[in-house]
Design an enzyme around this catalytic site. Structure first.
Site, PDB file in Angstrom:
ATOM      1  N   ARG A   1     -16.130  14.321 -34.839  1.00 46.00           N
ATOM      2  CA  ARG A   1     -15.228  14.261 -33.670  1.00 46.00           C
ATOM      3  C   ARG A   1     -14.065  15.252 -33.785  1.00 46.00           C
ATOM      4  NH1 ARG A   1     -15.887   8.301 -33.397  1.00 46.00           N
ATOM      5  NH2 ARG A   1     -17.232   8.013 -31.599  1.00 46.00           N
TER       6      ARG A   1
ATOM      7  N   HIS B   1     -30.808  -1.740 -52.203  1.00 47.57           N
ATOM      8  CA  HIS B   1     -31.020  -1.232 -53.568  1.00 47.57           C
ATOM      9  C   HIS B   1     -31.790  -2.218 -54.455  1.00 47.57           C
ATOM     10  CE1 HIS B   1     -28.151   1.531 -52.042  1.00 47.57           C
ATOM     11  NE2 HIS B   1     -27.060   0.885 -52.394  1.00 47.57           N
TER      12      HIS B   1
ATOM     13  N   GLU C   1     -20.304  -3.708 -60.843  1.00 43.53           N
ATOM     14  CA  GLU C   1     -19.327  -2.630 -60.636  1.00 43.53           C
ATOM     15  C   GLU C   1     -17.962  -3.129 -61.071  1.00 43.53           C
ATOM     16  OE1 GLU C   1     -19.867  -0.043 -56.950  1.00 43.53           O
ATOM     17  OE2 GLU C   1     -20.545  -2.013 -56.318  1.00 43.53           O
TER      18      GLU C   1
ATOM     19  N   LYS D   1     -27.804   3.755 -45.097  1.00 39.35           N
ATOM     20  CA  LYS D   1     -27.793   2.329 -44.866  1.00 39.35           C
ATOM     21  C   LYS D   1     -26.452   1.925 -44.241  1.00 39.35           C
ATOM     22  CE  LYS D   1     -25.792  -0.074 -48.453  1.00 39.35           C
ATOM     23  NZ  LYS D   1     -24.591   0.550 -48.921  1.00 39.35           N
TER      24      LYS D   1
ATOM     25  N   ASP E   1     -31.958   5.392 -49.480  1.00 34.28           N
ATOM     26  CA  ASP E   1     -31.480   4.327 -50.358  1.00 34.28           C
ATOM     27  C   ASP E   1     -31.204   5.045 -51.663  1.00 34.28           C
ATOM     28  OD1 ASP E   1     -31.334   2.384 -52.365  1.00 34.28           O
ATOM     29  OD2 ASP E   1     -32.410   0.957 -51.114  1.00 34.28           O
ATOM     30  N   HIS E   2     -29.933   5.319 -51.937  1.00 37.13           N
ATOM     31  CA  HIS E   2     -29.667   6.277 -53.016  1.00 37.13           C
ATOM     32  C   HIS E   2     -30.126   5.766 -54.380  1.00 37.13           C
ATOM     33  CE1 HIS E   2     -25.907   4.033 -53.739  1.00 37.13           C
ATOM     34  NE2 HIS E   2     -25.880   4.608 -54.923  1.00 37.13           N
TER      35      HIS E   2
ATOM     36  N   ASP F   1     -24.778  -5.294 -48.672  1.00 38.17           N
ATOM     37  CA  ASP F   1     -24.388  -3.991 -49.224  1.00 38.17           C
ATOM     38  C   ASP F   1     -25.304  -3.550 -50.377  1.00 38.17           C
ATOM     39  OD1 ASP F   1     -22.471  -1.807 -49.314  1.00 38.17           O
ATOM     40  OD2 ASP F   1     -21.799  -2.626 -51.233  1.00 38.17           O
TER      41      ASP F   1
ATOM     42  N   LYS G   1     -18.656  -6.898 -57.343  1.00 40.26           N
ATOM     43  CA  LYS G   1     -17.546  -5.953 -57.534  1.00 40.26           C
ATOM     44  C   LYS G   1     -16.510  -6.629 -58.430  1.00 40.26           C
ATOM     45  CE  LYS G   1     -18.250  -3.063 -53.644  1.00 40.26           C
ATOM     46  NZ  LYS G   1     -18.767  -1.789 -54.153  1.00 40.26           N
TER      47      LYS G   1
ATOM     48  N   LYS H   1     -32.201   7.720 -58.034  1.00 43.74           N
ATOM     49  CA  LYS H   1     -31.723   7.733 -59.427  1.00 43.74           C
ATOM     50  C   LYS H   1     -32.901   7.990 -60.356  1.00 43.74           C
ATOM     51  CE  LYS H   1     -27.868   4.562 -58.611  1.00 43.74           C
ATOM     52  NZ  LYS H   1     -26.648   5.261 -58.915  1.00 43.74           N
TER      53      LYS H   1
HETATM   54  C1  BG6 Z   1     -23.472   1.663 -52.128  1.00 44.78           C
HETATM   55  C2  BG6 Z   1     -22.619   0.493 -51.744  1.00 44.78           C
HETATM   56  O1  BG6 Z   1     -24.676   1.645 -51.417  1.00 44.78           O
HETATM   57  O2  BG6 Z   1     -23.747   1.610 -53.519  1.00 44.78           O
HETATM   58  C3  BG6 Z   1     -21.336   0.489 -52.537  1.00 44.78           C
HETATM   59  O3  BG6 Z   1     -22.313   0.569 -50.365  1.00 44.78           O
HETATM   60  C4  BG6 Z   1     -21.631   0.552 -54.020  1.00 44.78           C
HETATM   61  O4  BG6 Z   1     -20.557  -0.658 -52.247  1.00 44.78           O
HETATM   62  C5  BG6 Z   1     -22.586   1.680 -54.322  1.00 44.78           C
HETATM   63  O5  BG6 Z   1     -20.391   0.766 -54.675  1.00 44.78           O
HETATM   64  C6  BG6 Z   1     -23.021   1.620 -55.763  1.00 44.78           C
HETATM   65  O6  BG6 Z   1     -23.713   2.785 -56.056  1.00 44.78           O
HETATM   66  P1  BG6 Z   1     -23.793   3.313 -57.538  1.00 44.78           P
HETATM   67  O7  BG6 Z   1     -24.692   4.491 -57.450  1.00 44.78           O
HETATM   68  O8  BG6 Z   1     -22.397   3.648 -57.965  1.00 44.78           O
HETATM   69  O9  BG6 Z   1     -24.359   2.193 -58.351  1.00 44.78           O
END
Ligand code: BG6
Length: 506
Positions: free
Chosen positions: A47, A244, A220, A152, A181-182, A239, A344, A186
């Site tokens: 934007r 994941h 985390e 996501k 989905d990161h 989340d 968290k 990994k």
């Molecule tokens: C994200 C979540 O998808 O993954 C975050 O939205 C989280 O809340 C993160 O912190 C964790 O990713 P990683 O790679 O640090 O384990």
């Protein structure tokens, strides 16, 4: 397919945090490794009213903050490929202008009409942007491929995920959509496939006859940081678990795929998800513990409780911790519990899978107190990526006393190899048109279906407690009770930390 062809890479939400922290560094890293095609243009779309020059400067400072110094010289070359286009996301005319800009760039730089659209925007735009893109014909593949990468969350629950799916599939083909989905990007998550299917010794044991239970932890140490507003509408279940952790369950639980083709792997993951036993209301009460972090002192510093975080509602019931017990009802996994927890503000950042094997059928030896008669295979996803096998060995001297020892492989020992970031891997795969490590619609929907009863029970109250836990502990103590069996407990990856979580209801 699987070729790295010239293209324009368009990031919607180009001034956002994800672009700055993950996407730009990943693309730059691919550039430095010469993995991008000869002709590549990055077009930021957002934007904000910015010029190409402004966005190049932003890109430059993002990259300077994330790259090692010896790469700095290449940043100036890289940003010559970077352009910017402001947009009103809701206005069709804006997309017509965007199309003109794209055509102009394509002509000026003689680039084929291959385009990646990356949606790094609030999810409320996941419908709007693809629909407008298709209205102006930017989904049309007659003159070159068009791919849509979506971050996501894919929906907020089962119903909204179906709506989003229907909306997207009205104008886009499933093959064009890459749901990122990161975790799947990994290296160690992919190594799960290799550990399981390239070694003859594990697969025969990988079933209910030899495995007692499976534990998956994704902890985390950070809180919600600047994302309180988003997180409070999400919570840990949406989340982390829906995407994941369910994908990890799929990879741990799947049957050997017939090949490494995306369809073969995704079919097997889907079958696992389809076999997960549906939660009844009673299961939600018994096998699903939710928690929320409270203010506490960590290393001499008072950290805020979740309800005091910016953007979070004062009396919110969103969970920052969840522990679940679930079953995969099939021949391989019948009666083997899978324990999953994520949260968290836990004591440290660690993601790992622990396969707990059954104990030996007969005890021949004497065991010292610390000895655990069950072997464990620990697959460390992060940090200190690696694989550890815990086995019993004789303590030297008279008699036959046994002690646990670790056979421990660390990825860091492969010193010559750098582990690419998850985004780097996934962005590269999408450029090549390889969707193996992206979630397919049916997997996403199945995962929502599994979690729907939990979401419903929580929404309806149903006397399901939300437990507080002091920041810096392993979540509510009651989560320890989920794990059944003699001497069974969660593995606490950092040994000298015990769980001091308090047992209180919020
Ligand atoms: C994200 C979540 O998808 O993954 C975050 O939205 C989280 O809340 C993160 O912190 C964790 O990713 P990683 O790679 O640090 O384990």
């Amino acid at each position: 397919m699987n070729k790295c062809e010239n293209h324009i890479y368009i990031i919607f939400g180009a001034t956002g945090d994800l672009t700055k922290r993950k996407l730009l560094p990943a693309l730059f890293s691919l550039y430095v490794q010469k993995l991008l095609p000869n002709k590549f243009i990055l077009l930021g779309v957002s934007r904000s009213q910015l010029s190409d020059e402004d966005f190049r400067n932003k890109t430059k400072s993002a990259l300077e903050g994330f790259r090692e110094t010896d790469d700095l010289t290449k940043i100036d070359d890289f940003i010559m490929n970077v352009f910017y286009n402001s947009i009103d996301f809701d206005d069709l005319n804006s997309y017509k202008k965007l199309k003109k800009r794209i055509n102009k760039l394509q002509n000026e730089y003689s680039i084929e009409s291959n385009i990646i659209f990356y949606l790094s925007t609030p999810p409320s735009l996941y419908g709007t942007i693809p629909v407008h893109l298709s209205s102006v014909g930017l989904n049309n593949q007659t003159d070159g491929w068009k791919r849509l990468i979506i971050e996501k969350p894919f929906g907020y629950d089962y119903g909204s995920a179906i709506n989003l799916k229907n909306l997207l599939l009205e104008s886009w083909e499933e093959e064009q959509i890459y749901r990122i989905d990161h975790y799947l990007g990994k290296e160690t998550v992919q190594n799960l496939l290799v550990t399981r299917f390239s070694n003859g010794i594990f697969e025969p044991l990988w079933n209910r006859n030899f495995i007692h239970h499976v534990e998956i932890t994704s902890a985390e140490s950070i809180g919600v940081e600047q994302r309180g507003g988003y997180y409070d509408t999400s919570g840990a279940l949406r989340d982390m678990v829906q995407n994941h952790l369910m994908q990890i369950v799929g990879l741990v639980g799947m049957e050997p795929p017939s090949s490494l083709e995306p369809v073969a792997i995704r079919n097997e993951i889907l079958k696992v998800l389809q076999s997960i036993r549906r939660f009844t209301e009673e299961d939600v009460k018994q096998n699903c513990i939710r928690g929320q972090y409270l203010s506490a002192k960590i290393k001499d510093e008072i950290v805020a409780g979740y309800r005091e975080e910016k953007g979070v509602r004062q009396n919110t019931y969103s969970e920052t911790f969840i522990a679940l017990k679930l079953y995969i009802d099939n021949w391989r996994w019948g009666k083997v519990p899978f324990y999953i927890r994520t949260g968290k503000r836990l004591p440290l950042r660690v993601t790992e899978i622990v396969i707990h094997f059954k104990e030996t059928p007969h005890f021949l030896f004497s065991y010292n107190k610390s000895h655990n008669q069950c072997n464990q295979l620990v697959i460390r996803i992060q940090p200190d990526e690696g694989v550890l096998l815990n086995i019993g060995m004789k303590i030297p001297g008279s008699g036959f006393e046994v002690q646990n020892v670790n056979m421990d492989f660390h990825y860091s020992d492969l010193t010559s190899l750098r582990i690419p970031s998850a985004y780097e891997r996934l962005l590269y795969d999408a450029i090549k048109g390889d969707s193996t490590l992206f979630a397919r619609t049916d997997e996403v929907l199945e995962s929502w279906k599994i979690l729907a009863p939990i979401i419903d029970c929580w929404k309806n109250g149903n006397d399901i407690p939300l437990y507080g836990y002091p920041a810096g502990t392993w979540g509510p103590l009651i989560a320890d009770e989920l794990i059944e069996g003699k001497n069974m407990k969660w593995r606490y990856p950092c040994r000298n930390l015990s769980n001091d979580g308090i047992y209180c209801e919020l």
